[in-house]
Design an enzyme around this catalytic site. Structure first.
Site, PDB file in Angstrom:
ATOM      1  N   GLU A 215       0.812  -1.187   0.019  1.00  0.00           N
ATOM      2  CA  GLU A 215      -0.006   0.067  -0.007  1.00  0.00           C
ATOM      3  C   GLU A 215       0.822   1.318   0.092  1.00  0.00           C
ATOM      4  OE1 GLU A 215      -2.200  -3.481   1.523  1.00  0.00           O
ATOM      5  OE2 GLU A 215      -0.273  -2.531   2.140  1.00  0.00           O
TER       6      GLU A 215
ATOM      7  N   PRO B 174      10.413 -15.443  -1.192  1.00  0.00           N
ATOM      8  CA  PRO B 174       9.057 -15.968  -0.285  1.00  0.00           C
ATOM      9  C   PRO B 174       8.503 -14.307  -0.026  1.00  0.00           C
ATOM     10  CG  PRO B 174      11.467 -16.141   0.750  1.00  0.00           C
ATOM     11  CD  PRO B 174      11.592 -16.073  -0.688  1.00  0.00           C
ATOM     12  N   ARG B 175       7.448 -14.356   0.545  1.00  0.00           N
ATOM     13  CA  ARG B 175       6.657 -12.998   0.698  1.00  0.00           C
ATOM     14  C   ARG B 175       7.522 -12.702   1.872  1.00  0.00           C
ATOM     15  NH1 ARG B 175       3.442  -9.108  -1.173  1.00  0.00           N
ATOM     16  NH2 ARG B 175       2.219  -8.178   0.202  1.00  0.00           N
TER      17      ARG B 175
ATOM     18  N   MET C 141      14.128  -7.512   1.054  1.00  0.00           N
ATOM     19  CA  MET C 141      12.984  -6.435   0.619  1.00  0.00           C
ATOM     20  C   MET C 141      13.005  -5.685  -0.787  1.00  0.00           C
ATOM     21  SD  MET C 141      10.283  -7.319   2.317  1.00  0.00           S
ATOM     22  CE  MET C 141       9.188  -5.914   2.088  1.00  0.00           C
ATOM     23  N   GLY C 142      12.203  -5.373  -1.505  1.00  0.00           N
ATOM     24  CA  GLY C 142      12.287  -4.177  -2.460  1.00  0.00           C
ATOM     25  C   GLY C 142      12.826  -4.838  -3.678  1.00  0.00           C
TER      26      GLY C 142
ATOM     27  N   ASN D 170      -0.616  -8.983  -6.088  1.00  0.00           N
ATOM     28  CA  ASN D 170      -0.782  -8.147  -7.172  1.00  0.00           C
ATOM     29  C   ASN D 170       0.205  -8.537  -8.623  1.00  0.00           C
ATOM     30  OD1 ASN D 170      -1.008  -5.881  -8.900  1.00  0.00           O
ATOM     31  ND2 ASN D 170      -0.552  -4.528  -7.246  1.00  0.00           N
ATOM     32  N   PRO D 171      -0.409  -8.850  -9.689  1.00  0.00           N
ATOM     33  CA  PRO D 171       0.243  -9.169 -10.951  1.00  0.00           C
ATOM     34  C   PRO D 171       0.948  -7.999 -11.596  1.00  0.00           C
ATOM     35  CG  PRO D 171      -2.004  -9.181 -11.441  1.00  0.00           C
ATOM     36  CD  PRO D 171      -1.894  -8.663  -9.815  1.00  0.00           C
TER      37      PRO D 171
ATOM     38  N   GLU E 184       3.318  -5.691 -11.260  1.00  0.00           N
ATOM     39  CA  GLU E 184       4.898  -5.779 -11.234  1.00  0.00           C
ATOM     40  C   GLU E 184       5.405  -6.587 -12.254  1.00  0.00           C
ATOM     41  OE1 GLU E 184       6.257  -6.235  -7.162  1.00  0.00           O
ATOM     42  OE2 GLU E 184       6.045  -4.110  -6.697  1.00  0.00           O
TER      43      GLU E 184
END
Length: 422
Positions: A59, A267-268, A308-309, A334-335, A337
């Site tokens: 977000e 991994p998330r 991350m990122g 979300n697809p 990216e």
């Protein structure tokens, strides 16, 4: 209903403390700034703020362009951006740290919310997506502040959940002055739950107006030179427990046909990198981690992205992308990216978080639906036939181009209503 909700919160107060303590054991960042979660605001945060709440990293990334542009149009206003997760906090600091104040949002306990609001005195509250909290909304509204829900999404599943507490849901929605939805179906669901139709607008998804890093192309090129100069790669992005096992089984089958194939496994939550590495080892697959020094890296079977990122860049490196959170009932991720690179995409059946977005890519023929047993075959087909991948790549970019502009539309409306009412 609100009285019952607050009584339940009172009972949950010790549980919240214990949960935060346990979470900090595995993620030390949760041990920091704990007082902010109970409404204590850092001294450097100002008053009379335009308050954006962005929850987590996704977000925050999605909201950053809108916040930055709105701040440029309202340089005399002070902006506060809150999150609930450390990863969200990192993104706010990285992307907006020089132009906004930042802290964690308070938990929805009435006393924590009241303490927070007395300190920051918001002139407006802008909630991203579907962050509906009864006490935050009610107390903010009672202080005379403008309240908005923007880029709102509401799956059929979530709508059923809100309908089970219909009295509380209607009360929350009455406290929202403006509700900007991603798609007409979302608006219809909110209206069915009790939202005033006059307060509903459809503005599209601002996620299509992704804040593209200036180094995107150069970084993708660098990663390809370093990791895949002479080998194909596929990626499993934002995976959850229960999905890595399926992905690794598929990779084992794919390596029979493509012996040089690299799996980029993201991994998330990077804290799970050790668990994911252990899964690979048990299957006899060699691994490397992105966080390792280059000298420690070999030519692995699996690259674990434990920073991350990085996901946006790696979607551009791979020839095929599987989007996680869809083999397990998380709801998918979300697809967009992956789509901005034109990378052919695959998802499993749990896609309710982004139903309207994924439907557009499906209808365009650039997002395939797979099951556990069909994942390897679907990846192999795309790797073996570049023409299929090329057609899907063009289709994905067309969907992106067709949906751009929601950010500008939302920005114009926010500037209008905030300037008029604040």
């Amino acid at each position: 209903m609100r009285v019952v909700y607050n009584l339940l919160l009172l009972l949950a107060w010790p549980i919240a403390w214990v949960r935060l303590f346990i979470r900090a054991k595995s993620e030390p960042a949760y041990a920091e700034r704990r007082s902010e979660r109970w409404g204590h605001v850092p001294e450097n945060v100002g008053r009379d703020v335009i308050w954006f709440h962005t929850v987590s990293a996704g977000e925050a990334i999605g909201a950053a362009p809108t916040i930055r542009a709105l701040k440029a149009r309202m340089p005399d206003k002070r902006f506060l951006v809150t999150t609930t997760t450390p990863t969200g906090s990192e993104q706010v600091v990285e992307r907006l740290g020089d132009i906004v104040d930042h802290c964690y949002a308070p938990y929805d306990f009435p006393w924590a919310v009241a303490r927070f609001l007395r300190r920051v005195e918001p002139r407006a509250l802008v909630l991203m997506e579907t962050e509906l909290w009864p006490n935050i909304l009610r107390h903010t509204k009672q202080r005379g502040a403008l309240t908005c829900l923007v880029n709102a999404r509401l799956s059929e599943r979530s709508a059923r959940g809100y309908a089970r507490v219909s009295g509380l849901t209607r009360a929350m929605l009455r406290d929202v002055d403006h509700l900007f939805c991603q798609y007409p179906e979302t608006a219809r669901r909110f209206e069915a739950l009790g939202a005033d139709k006059a307060r509903l607008e459809v503005t599209g998804s601002i996620k299509f107006d992704l804040d593209i890093p200036s180094n995107l192309d150069s970084e993708v090129a660098r990663l390809r030179r370093e990791w895949t100069p002479d080998r194909p790669a596929w990626i499993a992005g934002s995976t959850h427990p229960g999905e890595e096992e399926v992905v690794l089984s598929a990779h084992a089958l794919l390596r029979d046909r493509f012996p040089n194939l690299l799996l980029v496994l993201v991994p998330r939550h990077p804290r799970r990198a050790n668990d994911v590495a252990a899964l690979c080892t048990r299957r006899g697959l060699s691994t490397a981690r992105l966080s390792e020094s280059p000298s420690a890296r070999q030519k692995p079977d699996v690259l674990i992205v434990d920073l991350m990122g990085q996901l946006l860049y790696w979607y551009g490196v791979a020839q095929v992308a599987f989007l996680g959170g869809s083999l397990v009932p998380v709801g998918g991720h979300n697809p967009i990216e992956a789509a901005i690179h034109g990378t052919p995409m695959l998802m499993a059946r749990h896609r309710f978080n982004f139903a309207e977005i994924t439907e557009q890519f499906e209808e365009a023929g650039c997002l395939g639906l797979v099951e556990e047993k069909s994942l390897a075959g679907a990846v192999a087909e795309l790797l073996a036939d570049p023409e299929i991948g090329g057609a899907q790549s063009r289709a994905a970019r067309e969907v992106i181009d067709r949906n751009r502009g929601a950010g500008d539309k939302l920005l114009a409306r926010l500037e209008e209503i905030i300037s008029y009412q604040v």
